[in-house]
Design an enzyme around this catalytic site. Sequence first.
Site, PDB file in Angstrom:
ATOM      1  N   GLU A 281      -0.753  -9.334  -1.249  1.00  0.00           N
ATOM      2  CA  GLU A 281      -2.194  -9.601  -1.192  1.00  0.00           C
ATOM      3  C   GLU A 281      -2.808  -9.597  -2.595  1.00  0.00           C
ATOM      4  O   GLU A 281      -3.673 -10.415  -2.899  1.00  0.00           O
ATOM      5  CB  GLU A 281      -2.876  -8.584  -0.264  1.00  0.00           C
ATOM      6  CG  GLU A 281      -2.479  -8.825   1.193  1.00  0.00           C
ATOM      7  CD  GLU A 281      -3.019  -7.790   2.156  1.00  0.00           C
ATOM      8  OE1 GLU A 281      -2.774  -6.588   1.904  1.00  0.00           O
ATOM      9  OE2 GLU A 281      -3.684  -8.162   3.128  1.00  0.00           O
TER      10      GLU A 281
ATOM     11  N   GLU B 113       3.673  -5.596   7.116  1.00  0.00           N
ATOM     12  CA  GLU B 113       2.767  -4.660   7.810  1.00  0.00           C
ATOM     13  C   GLU B 113       3.055  -4.568   9.303  1.00  0.00           C
ATOM     14  O   GLU B 113       2.932  -3.506   9.906  1.00  0.00           O
ATOM     15  CB  GLU B 113       1.306  -5.077   7.603  1.00  0.00           C
ATOM     16  CG  GLU B 113       0.746  -4.758   6.234  1.00  0.00           C
ATOM     17  CD  GLU B 113       1.015  -5.837   5.211  1.00  0.00           C
ATOM     18  OE1 GLU B 113       1.930  -6.661   5.413  1.00  0.00           O
ATOM     19  OE2 GLU B 113       0.303  -5.862   4.189  1.00  0.00           O
TER      20      GLU B 113
ATOM     21  N   GLY C 111       0.394  -5.199   0.691  1.00  0.00           N
ATOM     22  CA  GLY C 111      -0.719  -5.183  -0.257  1.00  0.00           C
ATOM     23  C   GLY C 111      -0.319  -5.799  -1.596  1.00  0.00           C
ATOM     24  O   GLY C 111      -1.152  -6.363  -2.311  1.00  0.00           O
TER      25      GLY C 111
ATOM     26  N   ALA D 210       0.857  -1.182   0.000  1.00  0.00           N
ATOM     27  CA  ALA D 210       0.000   0.000   0.000  1.00  0.00           C
ATOM     28  C   ALA D 210       0.897   1.237   0.000  1.00  0.00           C
ATOM     29  O   ALA D 210       2.074   1.156   0.343  1.00  0.00           O
ATOM     30  CB  ALA D 210      -0.876  -0.008   1.249  1.00  0.00           C
TER      31      ALA D 210
HETATM   32  C1  TC6 Z   1       0.441  -2.462   3.253  1.00  0.00           C
HETATM   33  O1  TC6 Z   1       0.704  -2.880   2.160  1.00  0.00           O
HETATM   34  C2  TC6 Z   1      -0.843  -2.571   3.893  1.00  0.00           C
HETATM   35  C3  TC6 Z   1      -1.880  -3.123   3.250  1.00  0.00           C
HETATM   36  C4  TC6 Z   1      -3.186  -3.231   3.886  1.00  0.00           C
HETATM   37  C5  TC6 Z   1      -4.194  -2.372   3.180  1.00  0.00           C
HETATM   38  C6  TC6 Z   1      -5.603  -2.585   3.649  1.00  0.00           C
HETATM   39  N1  TC6 Z   1       4.595   3.499   0.245  1.00  0.00           N
HETATM   40  O2  TC6 Z   1      13.267   1.912   0.973  1.00  0.00           O
HETATM   41  P1  TC6 Z   1      13.731   2.687  -0.187  1.00  0.00           P
HETATM   42  C7  TC6 Z   1       9.374   5.033  -0.826  1.00  0.00           C
HETATM   43  S1  TC6 Z   1       1.590  -1.663   4.153  1.00  0.00           S
HETATM   44  C8  TC6 Z   1       5.065   4.736  -0.021  1.00  0.00           C
HETATM   45  O3  TC6 Z   1      14.759   3.723   0.033  1.00  0.00           O
HETATM   46  P2  TC6 Z   1      14.905   0.336  -1.387  1.00  0.00           P
HETATM   47  C9  TC6 Z   1      10.395   5.380   0.241  1.00  0.00           C
HETATM   48  O4  TC6 Z   1       9.852   6.235   1.198  1.00  0.00           O
HETATM   49  C10 TC6 Z   1       2.993  -1.524   3.105  1.00  0.00           C
HETATM   50  N2  TC6 Z   1       6.361   4.991  -0.252  1.00  0.00           N
HETATM   51  O5  TC6 Z   1      14.201   1.739  -1.407  1.00  0.00           O
HETATM   52  C11 TC6 Z   1      11.474   6.019  -0.582  1.00  0.00           C
HETATM   53  O6  TC6 Z   1      11.085   7.335  -0.857  1.00  0.00           O
HETATM   54  P3  TC6 Z   1      12.160   8.518  -0.956  1.00  0.00           P
HETATM   55  C12 TC6 Z   1       3.729  -2.786   3.064  1.00  0.00           C
HETATM   56  C13 TC6 Z   1       7.202   3.971  -0.241  1.00  0.00           C
HETATM   57  O7  TC6 Z   1      15.154   0.008  -2.804  1.00  0.00           O
HETATM   58  C14 TC6 Z   1      11.437   5.244  -1.889  1.00  0.00           C
HETATM   59  O8  TC6 Z   1      10.136   4.654  -1.939  1.00  0.00           O
HETATM   60  N3  TC6 Z   1       4.959  -2.579   2.327  1.00  0.00           N
HETATM   61  C15 TC6 Z   1       6.787   2.671   0.023  1.00  0.00           C
HETATM   62  O9  TC6 Z   1      16.024   0.323  -0.404  1.00  0.00           O
HETATM   63  C16 TC6 Z   1      12.486   4.161  -1.992  1.00  0.00           C
HETATM   64  O10 TC6 Z   1      12.415   3.342  -0.835  1.00  0.00           O
HETATM   65  C17 TC6 Z   1       6.071  -2.194   2.947  1.00  0.00           C
HETATM   66  O11 TC6 Z   1       6.113  -1.998   4.125  1.00  0.00           O
HETATM   67  C18 TC6 Z   1       5.415   2.444   0.267  1.00  0.00           C
HETATM   68  N4  TC6 Z   1       4.923   1.225   0.499  1.00  0.00           N
HETATM   69  O12 TC6 Z   1      13.819  -0.676  -0.821  1.00  0.00           O
HETATM   70  C19 TC6 Z   1       7.274  -2.057   2.056  1.00  0.00           C
HETATM   71  N5  TC6 Z   1       7.853   1.839  -0.015  1.00  0.00           N
HETATM   72  O13 TC6 Z   1      13.039   8.161  -2.122  1.00  0.00           O
HETATM   73  C20 TC6 Z   1       8.044  -0.846   2.410  1.00  0.00           C
HETATM   74  C21 TC6 Z   1       8.905   2.613  -0.312  1.00  0.00           C
HETATM   75  O14 TC6 Z   1      11.322   9.745  -1.170  1.00  0.00           O
HETATM   76  N6  TC6 Z   1       9.147  -0.587   1.514  1.00  0.00           N
HETATM   77  N7  TC6 Z   1       8.526   3.899  -0.444  1.00  0.00           N
HETATM   78  O15 TC6 Z   1      12.887   8.523   0.351  1.00  0.00           O
HETATM   79  C22 TC6 Z   1      10.303  -1.264   1.568  1.00  0.00           C
HETATM   80  O16 TC6 Z   1      10.501  -2.175   2.353  1.00  0.00           O
HETATM   81  C23 TC6 Z   1      11.409  -0.800   0.647  1.00  0.00           C
HETATM   82  O17 TC6 Z   1      11.101   0.500   0.233  1.00  0.00           O
HETATM   83  C24 TC6 Z   1      11.630  -1.686  -0.599  1.00  0.00           C
HETATM   84  C25 TC6 Z   1      12.666  -0.967  -1.532  1.00  0.00           C
HETATM   85  C26 TC6 Z   1      12.183  -3.033  -0.172  1.00  0.00           C
HETATM   86  C27 TC6 Z   1      10.364  -1.861  -1.371  1.00  0.00           C
END
Ligand code: TC6
Length: 687
Positions: free
Chosen positions: A106, A126, A103, A62
Amino acid sequence: MSPISTKIHGDILIVEANNPPVNALGHAVREGLVKAIEAADAKEAVKAVVIIGLGQTFFAGADISEFGTPKAFAQPVLPQVVDIIENCTKPVVAAVHGTALGGGLEVALACHYRVAVPSAKFGVPEVKLGILPGAGGTQRLPRVAGVAKALEMATSGNPIGAKEAHDIGLVDRLIEGDLEQHAVAFAEEVRAIRPLPKSSERDDKLAEARANPALFDDFRKANAKKFRGFDAPEAVIKSIEAAVAKPYAEGVLDERKLFMELMSGTQAKAQQYFFFAERKAAKIEGLPEDTRPRDIRKVGVIGAGTMGGGISMNFLSAGIPVTIVETTQEALDRGTGIMLKNYEATAAKGRMTAEQVGQAMALLTPTLDLNALADCDLIIEAVFENMDVKKEIFTKLDAIARAGAILASNTSYLSIDEIAATTKRPQDVLGLHFFSPANVMKLLEVVRGAKTAPDVLVTAMQLAKRIRKVAVVAGVTYGFIGNRMLMPRQLQANQLLLEGASPEQIDRVHVEFGMPMGPFQMADLAGVDIGWHRDPNRIENIRDKLAALGRWGQKKGAGYYDYDEKRRPTPSPVVAEVIDEWRKKTGTEQREITDQEIIERTLYTMVNEGALILEGGFAQRASDIDVVWVYGYGWPVYRGGPMFWADTEGLAKIVEGLKRQQPRLGPDFRLSSLLVSKAEAGEKLTR
Ligand code: TC6
């Protein structure tokens, strides 16, 4: 333009997501997905669908930046999207590369099939954001991956690799070669198969757990320590329990309710704040945009003690050669021996292969000759905390190091500017403060001297990422960010002992707050003798006395606590006597100390110190301070960090508490004017 586009290949509809950088499932993406699936349903000519991400990844979850805004609830919400995908009348194939997270997983689970490249990763992180997979994830994942695996993945948040995902049936086919092309071929193979396999309708993998419902409580017990204080893991377990005990349609309702409860709680806000705080910390304000990092191919480390060895291991593990220097062969052998042992212990836990241990150690050059550092691009001094010794080393390094090499000190307290001034190249000098054990702890304080060049800073931040550290920029102030804030806490904890609290009470308050240990448990672990002047006749405080008595902490079986052979602590009558003796000596009146007073005097004073650090410009932003405390000292991430916690408590309450305690806080206490002005204006530190 919609981030979702479609194209036709024969009779397969390819749905492409293009929402850089990570294809987060923001509102426009959700809307686009629904439209694409509806189009596939409506068009007779389409026989199957492939969903694929452009750029570096499949959907990484998400869009976290939408959380807390109306967009997060704008229809279609993710639970609707996944149901629409699963109910598509044509087979839908998820083609995964990069990371299918949260998500994103999912969505993949709602697809009828999943194919992936071998480097793909699958996870539901999450829980790390204080929530649970709330779009059917806790219901579909156990049905597809099995209950035990779902519990492990959803409570840890850690992803699994494509191969494992394939082995457990989460991935139907591993793809070597072009993902889109093979996914289309796969879709053609399965286009006529009916009924469509729907994850929500599967039951086979729940049977084992239905026969053994005790597995949930066993799982709770086995992980109680890890989950302590966190709300989300328990909600995840409950939701997966519902998947096992109830039909799918009811299970998702439980999941929704638990999700909403978590989402509206403080922990979720704290953990989501922290997600962005960590990423913000990597950004340095005010540097010229065209600043390019220097090339780091070879690192030198001076000192093969605990710190020097641990620091070296970070680089070796990342494939960067290290030359390590000591003054005696014995110290050098001891140091490199410990490094090898640490690697072997990691290998014994299955986290490294013997070959990788060999490769890492082969990159190490131990030497007694400082001149051997002449070809290093970065040299880190990690000798003991003595300014004269450090100055002498930097003077020598100035003569030895090649032009453009970066010279760093691992000092925990001392002035980088004073050290830099001993060289003719202060622009190349900075602090790299690693935390012990340096090969394990994620935090790195990057200390920016008055003359440190922008490209030196940028190099340090980039290098930190390469060695998997979270770097925070700190200014030159005694103790930088972390240790400077530790000082008022320690001062007050010691004073509270005199006034009537026991080490047990103070430690308990900290542990109940969520810290891994309290100040006295920490002293016993680190060593009560650390920083001791070693003169048994000079007893200036309780700690000196304990050190003089040989009560050096866990390593001696006695410190602020007594320890048995398994290092289990019990309150010590000797310590109680020492405290009592010291109370009499200082004429301190003993009184009952409340837990609240302990919080105000040890934690509120830390918040105040953090505000003073901000005020002095020694941290770029409040959230950087929080990153230091979560990664360096185990501050519970579900409280966001000391600055975020202060904001949740209310700054007015913190200031009021500090003012009330002020008469007891000692002559050096100074209330932060930034804290006071923000409190008066009703503002927050973290905004
Ligand atoms: C969910 O899905 C819930 C669902 C239920 C719904 C009902 N959203 O980490 P990096 C940005 S909860 C928005 O440096 P990497 C991050 O802020 C979500 N932004 O890259 C950064 O921005 P900046 C579950 C996001 O290559 C840029 O992208 N998912 C999101 O080292 C690059 O990120 C997670 O928790 C996001 N979801 O790693 C996954 N993700 O450049 C969270 C990243 O402006 N993300 N950004 O600073 C990660 O674990 C890592 O970002 C990665 C990539 C492994 C995808």
